[in-house]
Design an enzyme around this catalytic site. Structure first.
Site, PDB file in Angstrom:
ATOM      1  N   LYS A 103       0.786  -1.116  -0.072  1.00 38.94           N
ATOM      2  CA  LYS A 103       0.053  -0.043   0.062  1.00 38.94           C
ATOM      3  C   LYS A 103       0.897   1.051   0.055  1.00 38.94           C
ATOM      4  O   LYS A 103       1.925   1.115   0.382  1.00 38.94           O
ATOM      5  CB  LYS A 103      -0.929  -0.021   1.277  1.00 38.94           C
ATOM      6  CG  LYS A 103      -2.107   0.813   1.150  1.00 38.94           C
ATOM      7  CD  LYS A 103      -3.399   0.126   0.520  1.00 38.94           C
ATOM      8  CE  LYS A 103      -4.518   0.965   0.165  1.00 38.94           C
ATOM      9  NZ  LYS A 103      -5.612   0.140  -0.322  1.00 38.94           N
ATOM     10  N   ASP A 118      -6.919   4.416  -4.645  1.00 38.22           N
ATOM     11  CA  ASP A 118      -7.793   4.205  -3.327  1.00 38.22           C
ATOM     12  C   ASP A 118      -8.285   5.492  -2.760  1.00 38.22           C
ATOM     13  O   ASP A 118      -8.483   6.238  -4.223  1.00 38.22           O
ATOM     14  CB  ASP A 118      -6.671   3.678  -2.140  1.00 38.22           C
ATOM     15  CG  ASP A 118      -7.411   3.280  -0.911  1.00 38.22           C
ATOM     16  OD1 ASP A 118      -7.831   2.203  -0.980  1.00 38.22           O
ATOM     17  OD2 ASP A 118      -7.578   4.121  -0.052  1.00 38.22           O
TER      18      ASP A 118
END
Ligand code: NDP
Ligand code: 2IT
Length: 446
Positions: free
Chosen positions: A126, A166
């Site tokens: 991430k 995201d």
């Protein structure tokens, strides 16, 4: 708390102080896994849980960029490469002022187990920045993305680490970052997913997370002979995930009555139909306006500074951000008859809220299972890029649907208790863990 969990968490907290979101995500997993690991001592001896809670690599960098006034702005850039046991690191980039190491570590940790659940060969990672795209011009967003990628491109690659979107990162940002990667590295490869359809993106990737969360809810409902037909659905957020969750839930016969952003929520008791959804997509994706404008246009209620969980519903699809449903909210949902919570967002329910769901035996699909459709179609985008061809909408949607059914089956296999209740938290945590753990055992002390 189980003393073994307590001991494990004490060590984790000592090693990673002040990272509350990371502690929260790991503790939920440890509560499922520690009893399972006790029954499977090979994982204990190999310290698999201790290893998966430590990132393989953390990359932190400066992102300088020029705003429209010609002034230099400085943001932080991050990429967390959490686990590569079963494939290249894979996971989104978040651009939001709240981004810090704790949030990215929780997201990367969840991503490892989520990606394993998809059945596709993807490790977990991430990244992102504390950059706030709100109120920035297109040119500012482009200059920021170019600067961000100028450093990030040294660390990623189609066989190494493949980021995607995201919060705050959608098609526009992926396009700018892809362009800069290609320019610096002089290669046209599938190094990002969520790309535009003209340059290697997959059909159904924009829809995938929201559709997937609804497919997962549908599978959960089937275990009780229920469906979306005639159900009232509360949705939070109004971004990528929320928009397509509404589209699919409505197609399946549900009536979606709420939407939110960080300023408040709207309640439309008549339901958000296809025409109203088209308005929201224009408002949020093109004009980049506020959800309040929906209430002004359609003459429904807007609740400033509030979240939608007080509205009576059968199904809740939290699709905004972490910890947006607390214990009180969960109690209100259950008291109002809500019997399905399928998480489009990552960790939207606090641990106390989850306890309320489990105690009341409602159908609760945690994010790492329920929202895995997004990264699953990212995995399909990688496959198509490798094959140098594109599948049709129908083909990708059918594969997505099957993957969500398979994830549901995995949760049932590992999460069904002796009374027949499916604890999807245990199911997703254990089901996601086994493949990663076996791969790590096979690869030795790495
Ligand atoms: P978007 O940026 O498209 O939309 C985010 C939405 O959530 C916006 O409506 C935003 O409101 C709201 N929101 C964000 N932060 C907060 C906050 N702190 N408080 C209240 N509302 C907030 O993001 P996505 O739709 O892509 O992501 C939503 C969730 O889904 C996240 O948890 C993400 O991690 C998760 N997710 C996303 C996937 C994807 O493929 N995109 C895949 C799997 C999970 P505002 O505009 O006011 O900020
Ligand atoms: O949380 C997530 O799964 C995502 N933001 C999507 C990640 C991806 O690589 O598509």
């Amino acid at each position: 708390m189980d003393p073994r969990v307590e001991q494990f968490m004490a060590q984790l907290i000592a090693k990673n102080p002040n990272e509350n979101e990371f502690h929260q995500a790991v503790q939920e997993v440890a509560e499922s896994l520690i009893p399972f690991i006790e029954e499977n001592p090979k994982y204990k001896h190999a310290k698999v849980l201790e290893r998966i809670a430590e990132p393989e690599r953390v990359i932190l960098f400066r992102v300088p960029w020029l705003d429209d006034k010609g002034e230099i702005q400085i943001n932080k850039g991050y990429r967390l490469e959490m686990n590569s046991a079963i494939g290249p690191y894979k996971g989104g980039l978040r651009f939001h002022p709240t981004v810090n190491l704790s949030i990215l570590k929780f997201l990367a940790f969840e991503q490892v187990l989520k990606n394993s659940l998809t059945t596709l060969p993807m490790g977990g990672g991430k990244g992102g920045s504390d950059f706030d795209p709100k109120g920035k011009s297109d040119n500012e967003v482009m200059r920021f993305c170019q600067s961000f990628m100028t450093e990030l491109c040294k660390h990623i690659g189609a066989n190494t680490d493949v980021p995607a979107g995201d919060i705050g990162v959608g098609g526009r940002e992926i396009g700018y970052m892809f362009g800069q990667y290609k320019r610096i590295r002089n290669e046209f490869v599938g190094v990002l997913t969520g790309k535009g359809i003209q340059y290697g993106g997959s059909l159904i990737r924009p829809e995938a997370t929201g559709y997937g969360a609804v497919y997962f809810a549908e599978e959960m409902m089937k275990t009780r002979g229920e469906s979306f037909k005639g159900k009232t659905v509360a949705v939070s957020g109004s971004g990528n995930v929320a928009q397509y969750a509404i589209e699919k839930a409505t197609q399946l016969g549900g009536k979606c009555v709420t939407l939110s952003d960080s300023a408040g929520f709207i309640h439309d008791p008549n339901g958000i139909d296809a025409e109203k959804l088209a308005y929201i997509m224009e408002l949020k994706n093109v004009k980049r306006g506020r959800i309040k404008e929906y209430a002004d246009k359609y003459g429904c209620e807007y609740y400033e500074g509030k979240r939608p969980w007080g509205i009576k519903c059968d199904v809740a699809l939290p699709s905004a951000t972490q910890n947006e449903i607390n214990e009180e909210d969960a109690k209100t949902l259950v008291a109002n008859g809500c019997f399905v919570v399928s998480e489009g967002a990552n960790m939207p329910s606090t641990p106390e809220a989850v306890e309320v769901y489990i105690k009341n035996k409602i159908l609760y699909g945690p994010g790492k299972a329920a929202n895995a459709g997004g990264v699953a179609v990212s995995g399909l985008e990688m496959s198509q890029n490798s094959l140098r061809l594109s599948w049709t909408r129908e083909e990708v949607d059918q594969r997505l649907h099957q993957i969500m059914k398979d994830i549901h089956a995995t949760c049932e296999k590992y999460g069904k208790d002796s009374e027949g209740f499916i604890n999807y938290v245990n199911g997703a945590n254990i089901g996601g863990f086994v493949k990663v753990a076996e791969a790590m055992l096979a690869q030795g002390a790495v």
